[in-house]
Design a protein around this motif. Structure first.
Motif, PDB file in Angstrom:
ATOM      1  N   THR A  69       0.829  -1.198   0.000  1.00 47.99           N
ATOM      2  CA  THR A  69       0.000   0.000   0.000  1.00 47.99           C
ATOM      3  C   THR A  69       0.867   1.253   0.000  1.00 47.99           C
ATOM      4  N   THR A  70       0.269   2.368  -0.376  1.00 45.91           N
ATOM      5  CA  THR A  70       0.982   3.647  -0.407  1.00 45.91           C
ATOM      6  C   THR A  70       0.196   4.710   0.344  1.00 45.91           C
ATOM      7  N   LEU A  71       0.906   5.488   1.134  1.00 46.98           N
ATOM      8  CA  LEU A  71       0.338   6.685   1.751  1.00 46.98           C
ATOM      9  C   LEU A  71       0.944   7.878   1.028  1.00 46.98           C
ATOM     10  N   LEU A  72       0.132   8.561   0.232  1.00 44.41           N
ATOM     11  CA  LEU A  72       0.574   9.763  -0.467  1.00 44.41           C
ATOM     12  C   LEU A  72       0.254  10.947   0.440  1.00 44.41           C
ATOM     13  N   ILE A  73       1.286  11.544   0.978  1.00 41.73           N
ATOM     14  CA  ILE A  73       1.167  12.611   1.981  1.00 41.73           C
ATOM     15  C   ILE A  73       1.227  13.950   1.264  1.00 41.73           C
ATOM     16  N   VAL A  74       0.290  14.847   1.595  1.00 43.42           N
ATOM     17  CA  VAL A  74       0.129  16.102   0.859  1.00 43.42           C
ATOM     18  C   VAL A  74       0.263  17.294   1.821  1.00 43.42           C
ATOM     19  N   PRO A  75       1.506  17.678   2.171  1.00 43.68           N
ATOM     20  CA  PRO A  75       1.680  18.733   3.171  1.00 43.68           C
ATOM     21  C   PRO A  75       1.500  20.165   2.654  1.00 43.68           C
ATOM     22  N   ARG A  76       1.553  20.373   1.341  1.00 42.65           N
ATOM     23  CA  ARG A  76       1.561  21.737   0.810  1.00 42.65           C
ATOM     24  C   ARG A  76       0.304  22.118   0.032  1.00 42.65           C
ATOM     25  N   HIS A  77      -0.670  21.244   0.017  1.00 46.51           N
ATOM     26  CA  HIS A  77      -1.887  21.478  -0.772  1.00 46.51           C
ATOM     27  C   HIS A  77      -3.068  20.870  -0.011  1.00 46.51           C
ATOM     28  N   LEU A  78      -4.237  21.380  -0.270  1.00 51.32           N
ATOM     29  CA  LEU A  78      -5.489  20.864   0.310  1.00 51.32           C
ATOM     30  C   LEU A  78      -5.509  20.954   1.837  1.00 51.32           C
ATOM     31  N   ARG A  79      -4.999  22.046   2.353  1.00 49.60           N
ATOM     32  CA  ARG A  79      -4.968  22.226   3.815  1.00 49.60           C
ATOM     33  C   ARG A  79      -6.355  22.418   4.401  1.00 49.60           C
ATOM     34  N   GLU A  80      -7.248  22.989   3.612  1.00 55.02           N
ATOM     35  CA  GLU A  80      -8.642  23.141   4.057  1.00 55.02           C
ATOM     36  C   GLU A  80      -9.399  21.848   3.745  1.00 55.02           C
ATOM     37  N   PHE A  81     -10.140  21.359   4.719  1.00 57.66           N
ATOM     38  CA  PHE A  81     -10.836  20.089   4.524  1.00 57.66           C
ATOM     39  C   PHE A  81     -11.846  20.167   3.379  1.00 57.66           C
ATOM     40  N   ALA A  82     -12.515  21.285   3.197  1.00 57.44           N
ATOM     41  CA  ALA A  82     -13.483  21.426   2.099  1.00 57.44           C
ATOM     42  C   ALA A  82     -12.780  21.251   0.749  1.00 57.44           C
ATOM     43  N   ASP A  83     -11.599  21.817   0.599  1.00 60.22           N
ATOM     44  CA  ASP A  83     -10.828  21.663  -0.642  1.00 60.22           C
ATOM     45  C   ASP A  83     -10.410  20.207  -0.840  1.00 60.22           C
ATOM     46  N   PHE A  84      -9.967  19.588   0.237  1.00 58.51           N
ATOM     47  CA  PHE A  84      -9.569  18.186   0.204  1.00 58.51           C
ATOM     48  C   PHE A  84     -10.747  17.323  -0.234  1.00 58.51           C
ATOM     49  N   ASN A  85     -11.889  17.560   0.369  1.00 59.40           N
ATOM     50  CA  ASN A  85     -13.093  16.797   0.064  1.00 59.40           C
ATOM     51  C   ASN A  85     -13.477  16.949  -1.407  1.00 59.40           C
ATOM     52  N   GLN A  86     -13.377  18.156  -1.927  1.00 55.46           N
ATOM     53  CA  GLN A  86     -13.690  18.384  -3.342  1.00 55.46           C
ATOM     54  C   GLN A  86     -12.684  17.679  -4.249  1.00 55.46           C
ATOM     55  N   PHE A  87     -11.432  17.679  -3.863  1.00 56.85           N
ATOM     56  CA  PHE A  87     -10.399  17.022  -4.663  1.00 56.85           C
ATOM     57  C   PHE A  87     -10.686  15.529  -4.815  1.00 56.85           C
ATOM     58  N   LEU A  88     -11.330  14.930  -3.839  1.00 64.47           N
ATOM     59  CA  LEU A  88     -11.576  13.487  -3.886  1.00 64.47           C
ATOM     60  C   LEU A  88     -12.393  13.083  -5.104  1.00 64.47           C
ATOM     61  N   ASP A  89     -13.265  13.976  -5.585  1.00 64.56           N
ATOM     62  CA  ASP A  89     -13.999  13.690  -6.827  1.00 64.56           C
ATOM     63  C   ASP A  89     -13.028  13.549  -7.997  1.00 64.56           C
ATOM     64  N   LEU A  90     -12.028  14.420  -8.048  1.00 62.05           N
ATOM     65  CA  LEU A  90     -11.009  14.331  -9.095  1.00 62.05           C
ATOM     66  C   LEU A  90     -10.193  13.048  -8.960  1.00 62.05           C
TER      67      LEU A  90
END
Length: 181
Positions: A69-90
């Motif tokens: 498995t892989t954990l892709l860690i994103v420290p510099r983008h999607l800091r706001e949960f709403a943005d993160f949640n929207q990105f999940l569609d992409l």
């Protein structure tokens, strides 16, 4: 800096995910060294999608015995949960577009994770809170095997909620220091 990020995610995995047994399937690949911790430098959605596709292809080309498995860690983008949640569609679109649906599954974690219908301070949100936004790529076949051999897998979420609800404030501060900065 990158090593500090990986170290904090590894500690979270060890102390929270495995330590609280939130994922009963994480201990084995962790002990076997079959988890990849990849820090993304992405600062926008397009770059992150590129990193995600790269990790999917790496999993595709690496035997499960070497990389589960892989954990892709994103420290510099999607800091706001709403943005993160929207990105999940992409991210889901990417999986479908490259015919990875049914092969890989995405599990998600974020410092401000909030399940629908909960308040931000509800303890159950702790089950998906991590030091950074994380896209966790899981092999569907491995997940199906693990679930088949696990008694009552449908109780996992309920058990996890009970575990985190039972934590004292001091335990929460120790396990989730990034939430109390």
């Amino acid at each position: 800096m990158e090593q500090q990020i990986v170290d904090s995610v590894q500690q979270w995995l060890r102390d929270v995910v495995v330590g609280l047994n939130l994922c009963p399937f994480a201990r084995k690949p962790m002990r076997a060294g079959q988890i990849r911790f990849k820090v993304s430098d992405a600062r926008d959605d397009e770059s992150l999608l590129t990193d995600l596709l790269e990790e999917l292809r790496l999993l595709d080309n690496t035997p499960v015995e070497e990389l589960e498995t892989t954990l892709l860690i994103v420290p510099r983008h999607l800091r706001e949960f709403a943005d993160f949640n929207q990105f999940l569609d992409l991210a889901e679109w990417l999986l479908e577009r490259h015919d990875y649906s049914g092969i890989y599954q995405l599990a998600t974690f974020h410092p401000d994770y909030q399940f629908a219908g909960t308040r931000p301070e509800d303890a159950e949100n702790l089950t998906n809170r991590a030091p950074y936004p994380i896209l966790h790529l899981l092999r569907e076949a491995s997940l199906e095997r693990a679930l088949k051999n696990y008694p009552d897998p449908e109780t996992i979420p309920e058990n996890n909620i009970r575990r985190v609800e039972g934590l004292t404030e001091e335990q929460k501060r120790q396990l989730f220091p990034y939430l109390f900065c």
